[in-house]
Design a protein around this motif. Structure first.
Motif, PDB file in Angstrom:
ATOM      1  N   ILE A   1      54.780  30.379  71.533  1.00 25.99           N
ATOM      2  CA  ILE A   1      55.871  29.571  71.110  1.00 25.99           C
ATOM      3  C   ILE A   1      56.058  29.682  69.693  1.00 25.99           C
ATOM      4  O   ILE A   1      55.016  29.685  68.894  1.00 25.99           O
ATOM      5  CB  ILE A   1      55.607  28.228  71.504  1.00 25.99           C
ATOM      6  CG1 ILE A   1      55.694  28.042  73.030  1.00 25.99           C
ATOM      7  CG2 ILE A   1      56.553  27.169  70.775  1.00 25.99           C
ATOM      8  CD1 ILE A   1      55.532  26.678  73.768  1.00 25.99           C
ATOM      9  N   ALA A   2      57.270  29.866  69.276  1.00 23.08           N
ATOM     10  CA  ALA A   2      57.512  30.296  67.824  1.00 23.08           C
ATOM     11  C   ALA A   2      57.444  28.948  66.676  1.00 23.08           C
ATOM     12  O   ALA A   2      56.685  29.178  65.913  1.00 23.08           O
ATOM     13  CB  ALA A   2      59.071  30.794  67.620  1.00 23.08           C
ATOM     14  N   THR A   3      57.874  27.822  67.482  1.00 24.52           N
ATOM     15  CA  THR A   3      57.969  26.742  66.381  1.00 24.52           C
ATOM     16  C   THR A   3      56.788  25.708  66.920  1.00 24.52           C
ATOM     17  O   THR A   3      56.984  25.258  68.244  1.00 24.52           O
ATOM     18  CB  THR A   3      59.226  26.180  66.394  1.00 24.52           C
ATOM     19  OG1 THR A   3      60.309  27.028  66.145  1.00 24.52           O
ATOM     20  CG2 THR A   3      59.314  24.836  65.457  1.00 24.52           C
TER      21      THR A   3
ATOM     22  N   LYS B   1      63.434  39.023  53.287  1.00 26.52           N
ATOM     23  CA  LYS B   1      62.533  38.024  52.591  1.00 26.52           C
ATOM     24  C   LYS B   1      63.234  36.584  52.731  1.00 26.52           C
ATOM     25  O   LYS B   1      62.280  35.855  52.898  1.00 26.52           O
ATOM     26  CB  LYS B   1      62.496  38.432  50.970  1.00 26.52           C
ATOM     27  CG  LYS B   1      62.027  37.913  50.103  1.00 26.52           C
ATOM     28  CD  LYS B   1      61.879  38.075  48.681  1.00 26.52           C
ATOM     29  CE  LYS B   1      60.790  37.350  47.954  1.00 26.52           C
ATOM     30  NZ  LYS B   1      60.729  35.730  48.014  1.00 26.52           N
ATOM     31  N   GLU B   2      64.279  36.237  52.797  1.00 27.76           N
ATOM     32  CA  GLU B   2      64.941  34.885  53.066  1.00 27.76           C
ATOM     33  C   GLU B   2      64.167  34.378  54.565  1.00 27.76           C
ATOM     34  O   GLU B   2      63.990  33.425  54.549  1.00 27.76           O
ATOM     35  CB  GLU B   2      66.485  35.102  53.029  1.00 27.76           C
ATOM     36  CG  GLU B   2      66.866  35.081  51.526  1.00 27.76           C
ATOM     37  CD  GLU B   2      68.414  35.217  51.405  1.00 27.76           C
ATOM     38  OE1 GLU B   2      69.128  35.172  52.621  1.00 27.76           O
ATOM     39  OE2 GLU B   2      68.810  35.161  50.279  1.00 27.76           O
ATOM     40  N   LEU B   3      64.526  35.449  55.509  1.00 30.63           N
ATOM     41  CA  LEU B   3      63.948  34.904  56.692  1.00 30.63           C
ATOM     42  C   LEU B   3      62.450  34.644  56.836  1.00 30.63           C
ATOM     43  O   LEU B   3      62.055  33.743  57.365  1.00 30.63           O
ATOM     44  CB  LEU B   3      64.263  36.021  57.950  1.00 30.63           C
ATOM     45  CG  LEU B   3      63.735  35.859  59.103  1.00 30.63           C
ATOM     46  CD1 LEU B   3      64.396  34.517  60.139  1.00 30.63           C
ATOM     47  CD2 LEU B   3      64.046  36.781  60.218  1.00 30.63           C
TER      48      LEU B   3
ATOM     49  N   ARG C   1      58.259  30.814  56.807  1.00 34.39           N
ATOM     50  CA  ARG C   1      56.798  30.124  56.307  1.00 34.39           C
ATOM     51  C   ARG C   1      56.984  28.651  55.872  1.00 34.39           C
ATOM     52  O   ARG C   1      55.944  27.877  56.366  1.00 34.39           O
ATOM     53  CB  ARG C   1      56.435  30.998  54.882  1.00 34.39           C
ATOM     54  CG  ARG C   1      55.746  32.322  55.108  1.00 34.39           C
ATOM     55  CD  ARG C   1      55.088  32.710  53.809  1.00 34.39           C
ATOM     56  NE  ARG C   1      54.759  34.141  54.029  1.00 34.39           N
ATOM     57  CZ  ARG C   1      55.080  35.247  53.539  1.00 34.39           C
ATOM     58  NH1 ARG C   1      56.310  35.101  52.903  1.00 34.39           N
ATOM     59  NH2 ARG C   1      54.601  36.293  53.698  1.00 34.39           N
ATOM     60  N   LEU C   2      58.198  28.267  55.560  1.00 36.62           N
ATOM     61  CA  LEU C   2      58.569  27.140  55.047  1.00 36.62           C
ATOM     62  C   LEU C   2      58.515  25.952  56.417  1.00 36.62           C
ATOM     63  O   LEU C   2      57.889  24.901  56.415  1.00 36.62           O
ATOM     64  CB  LEU C   2      59.877  26.887  54.508  1.00 36.62           C
ATOM     65  CG  LEU C   2      60.275  25.506  53.995  1.00 36.62           C
ATOM     66  CD1 LEU C   2      59.416  24.870  53.204  1.00 36.62           C
ATOM     67  CD2 LEU C   2      61.682  25.526  53.455  1.00 36.62           C
ATOM     68  N   HIS C   3      58.945  26.496  57.533  1.00 38.74           N
ATOM     69  CA  HIS C   3      59.024  25.839  58.866  1.00 38.74           C
ATOM     70  C   HIS C   3      57.732  26.138  59.701  1.00 38.74           C
ATOM     71  O   HIS C   3      57.658  25.876  60.840  1.00 38.74           O
ATOM     72  CB  HIS C   3      60.271  25.830  59.418  1.00 38.74           C
ATOM     73  CG  HIS C   3      61.328  25.286  58.582  1.00 38.74           C
ATOM     74  ND1 HIS C   3      62.208  26.120  57.493  1.00 38.74           N
ATOM     75  CD2 HIS C   3      61.993  24.274  58.667  1.00 38.74           C
ATOM     76  CE1 HIS C   3      62.951  25.195  57.134  1.00 38.74           C
ATOM     77  NE2 HIS C   3      63.106  24.207  57.859  1.00 38.74           N
ATOM     78  N   ASN C   4      56.782  26.717  59.237  1.00 38.38           N
ATOM     79  CA  ASN C   4      55.750  27.135  60.207  1.00 38.38           C
ATOM     80  C   ASN C   4      56.198  27.577  61.549  1.00 38.38           C
ATOM     81  O   ASN C   4      55.429  27.370  62.629  1.00 38.38           O
ATOM     82  CB  ASN C   4      54.969  25.712  60.466  1.00 38.38           C
ATOM     83  CG  ASN C   4      53.320  26.251  60.717  1.00 38.38           C
ATOM     84  OD1 ASN C   4      52.740  27.205  60.437  1.00 38.38           O
ATOM     85  ND2 ASN C   4      52.667  25.186  61.544  1.00 38.38           N
TER      86      ASN C   4
END
Length: 615
Positions: free
Chosen positions: A8-10, A136-138, A143-146
């Motif tokens: 699971i991604a998130t 890079k933005e993705l 990273r920010l949203h784990n």
């Protein structure tokens, strides 16, 4: 955490129960799968189990037996695990099911959202941005949203251009789940950040398609991405649409691809065989269905532990085929084996137990053991009431089957009440022309027919037939049921020619849809015999009674009421023929002799909801 992120991604973690509850309360239009420790879950889950956003809960603990007692009372708890591997397996299946259930489709009209999606797609395909910046933005966003493991994000940033977009999309990464999740919920923030990838994937698929359509011969095999799943899902789709011949073609393509894969993925092979078995089952080709389901079971026994719940699924499907074939002792044995495994593998009130009890009830109903059938159906209903919302279609199936038992026991007011409760739920839960609504109207018609309220019976049967003509393929077995039951009303009303025509139509469909020794064929022969008898065609009636008797003796237990019924009908009919012959011989001496009308009995088709499940 690494193993979970492969599934699971998130993933969002909490160490404070209040923060977790607040987060769950704030979520809209999404479903949450929760993993909780045993000690914390015991206090938190009872408080939040009613949250509609909470799809399912898994307890991860050191000692399974300690937590089973409180967990069995909470329907949303799908498993208690002491190891991460089985937890990940269960989550992967649950996640896929949850995702499919949230996909909204419109077939009859164009959803406005579809038009906006097309405009958004066109915009993405026109944008030309800098790939390095976009990647890079993705990565920063993830990273920010784990949203993915650090190793995967580093790999994406470092190796993105080393592989085609289809490789990233179909690989064991977060791309597939994250993109599909964003598109399903129209999460524009995520879609915008993945716009570059959507464009690259689109261009790559166009290129592949062009190569496939090229007139130039290729030097080697043409490789497609996700080919196995593509064929498998097409098979599932065509099966769901009732286009069984096409479904078989795609399932067999999927199977061939999977058989040629090295090393072979046993669960994928089992899924292909299971799909093929389900289609043959729907087509009434039960020996082929049985062969496929037994192959699934062989594979499962190699790939899984002895009491894995997927083995219970296989035994369930085999049991349902045996029931369709009229081999009720084998069906009962398979369903009881399925139930035994589930008692070991699952929490006590897991929804799968309801299916097992329901299908055992179906067998008892078919063998005329109505008190046992009623007990099984009521046990199934108890579990469903705990596990499901009040107007879930599976509750309607239970009320339907309980009504069927009462109907067979002659308790018509109880039967009618159960059937009407089933219909009430289905009207709320299902589309207006769903086949299950046809089943409800059919069964209500049966009760009215038995109560002598023929106009109400005819109205219900015709409503059922009307729905089936919209929802089903022309030679579906349910049409045999409809024509037979409408015929029984005309028979009771004394309109014998109409009844005979309908019974013969029912027989034509049964001959195509079921095996030669299926009990439904015997019912059709019996019913034609009844109406022939009522029309005074006694020799013709006797032939049909004998055909019915021959099949029932092979397919039903010796103490089944249908066998006694047809035996009595043959005896009564033979007596009429003998009396008629005797009267003919004595006609010169007694021209005033007459025969008393014998009231023969017909067998109506019934509408049960024998549940099947597909791995």
């Amino acid at each position: 955490m690494q193993q979970l992120r492969n599934v699971i991604a998130t993933i969002i973690t909490f160490t404070d129960a209040d923060q977790c509850v607040d987060y769950l309360s704030d979520i809209k239009d999404e479903k949450v799968l929760m993993i909780v420790s045993g000690s914390l879950g015991q206090h938190v889950i009872p408080e939040i189990q009613a949250c509609p956003q909470l799809n399912s809960v898994y307890v991860f603990c050191d000692n399974q037996s300690i937590h089973e007692q409180w967990a069995r009372k909470i329907s949303k708890i799908k498993g208690i695990c002491t190891q991460i591997e089985p937890l990940c397996e269960a989550l992967e299946i649950d996640y896929k099911h949850c995702g499919r259930s949230m996909i909204s489709m419109s077939f009859r009209g164009i959803d406005p959202l579809f038009m906006y999606t097309q405009l958004l797609k066109e915009a993405f395909l026109e944008i030309e941005d800098d790939d390095a910046t976009s990647i890079k933005e993705l990565v920063d966003y993830c990273r920010l949203h784990n949203a993915a493991s650090p190793d995967t994000l580093e790999k994406l940033e470092r190796e993105y251009h080393d592989h085609p977009p289809s490789w990233w999309y179909t690989g064991p990464f977060f791309i597939y789940s994250m993109l599909n999740h964003a598109l399903r919920l129209m999460d524009v923030d995520v879609i915008m950040r993945m716009g570059f990838f959507i464009r690259h994937l689109h261009t790559h698929i166009e290129k592949l398609h062009g190569e496939q359509q090229s007139d130039e011969p290729t030097s080697g095999p043409f490789t497609v991405f996700r080919g196995q799943a593509y064929n498998h899902y097409l098979g599932w789709l065509y099966s769901d649409m009732g286009e069984y011949a096409k479904a078989i073609i795609f399932y067999e393509k999927s199977l061939k691809t999977r058989e040629n894969t090295t090393p072979q993925n046993l669960p994928d092979l089992a899924a292909s065989y299971n799909g093929i078995g389900s289609v043959y089952d729907s087509m009434g080709e039960y020996s082929k269905a049985l062969s496929s389901y037994e192959r699934v079971l062989e594979i499962m026994k190699i790939a899984l532990p002895p009491n894995h719940h997927d083995l219970a699924t296989s035994y369930n499907n085999i049991g349902e085929v045996y029931r369709s074939m009229g081999e009720y002792s084998k069906a009962l044995s398979s369903h009881e084996r399925s139930l035994k495994i589930r008692k070991i593998a699952l929490p006590p009130n897991h929804p799968d137990f309801a299916q097992s009890y329901n299908n055992i009830g179906n067998v008892y109903c078919n063998t005329g053991e109505y008190s046992k059938a009623l007990s099984s159906y009521e046990r199934s209903l108890e579990i469903k009431k705990i596990a499901l919302p009040p107007n879930h279609p599976n509750l309607a199936a239970s009320y339907n089957n309980i009504g069927l038992v009462y109907d067979n026991m002659g308790e018509y007011s109880k039967a009618l009440s159960s059937y009407e409760r089933s219909l009430e739920i289905r009207k709320i839960a299902l589309p207006p022309n769903h086949p299950d609504l046809a089943t409800s109207y059919n069964n209500i018609g049966m009760v009215y027919d038995e109560m002598g309220e023929y106009s109400k019976a005819l109205s219900s049967y015709e409503r059922s037939l009307e729905i089936r003509k919209i929802a089903l393929t022309p030679n579906h077995p349910d049409f045999a049921q409809s024509y037979s039951n409408i015929g029984s009303v005309y028979d009771n009303m004394g309109e014998y020619s109409k009844a005979l025509s309908l019974y013969e139509r029912s027989l034509e469909i049964d001959k195509k849809a079921v095996p030669p020794n299926h009990p439904d064929l015997a019912s059709s022969y019996n019913n034609i015999a009844v109406v022939c008898n009522n029309m005074g065609e006694y020799s013709k009636a006797l032939q049909y009674y004998e055909k019915a008797q021959e099949i029932w003796k092979k397919s039903l237990p010796s103490n089944h009421p249908h066998i006694a019924l047809v035996k009595n009908n043959i005896a009564d009919n033979s007596q009429i023929i003998d009396d008629e012959q005797e009267d003919e011989n004595l006609s010169d001496h007694n021209n005033d002799s007459s025969l008393s009308k014998i009231n023969m009995t017909y067998i109506k088709a019934s509408g049960t909801d024998g549940a099947k499940e597909h791995t």
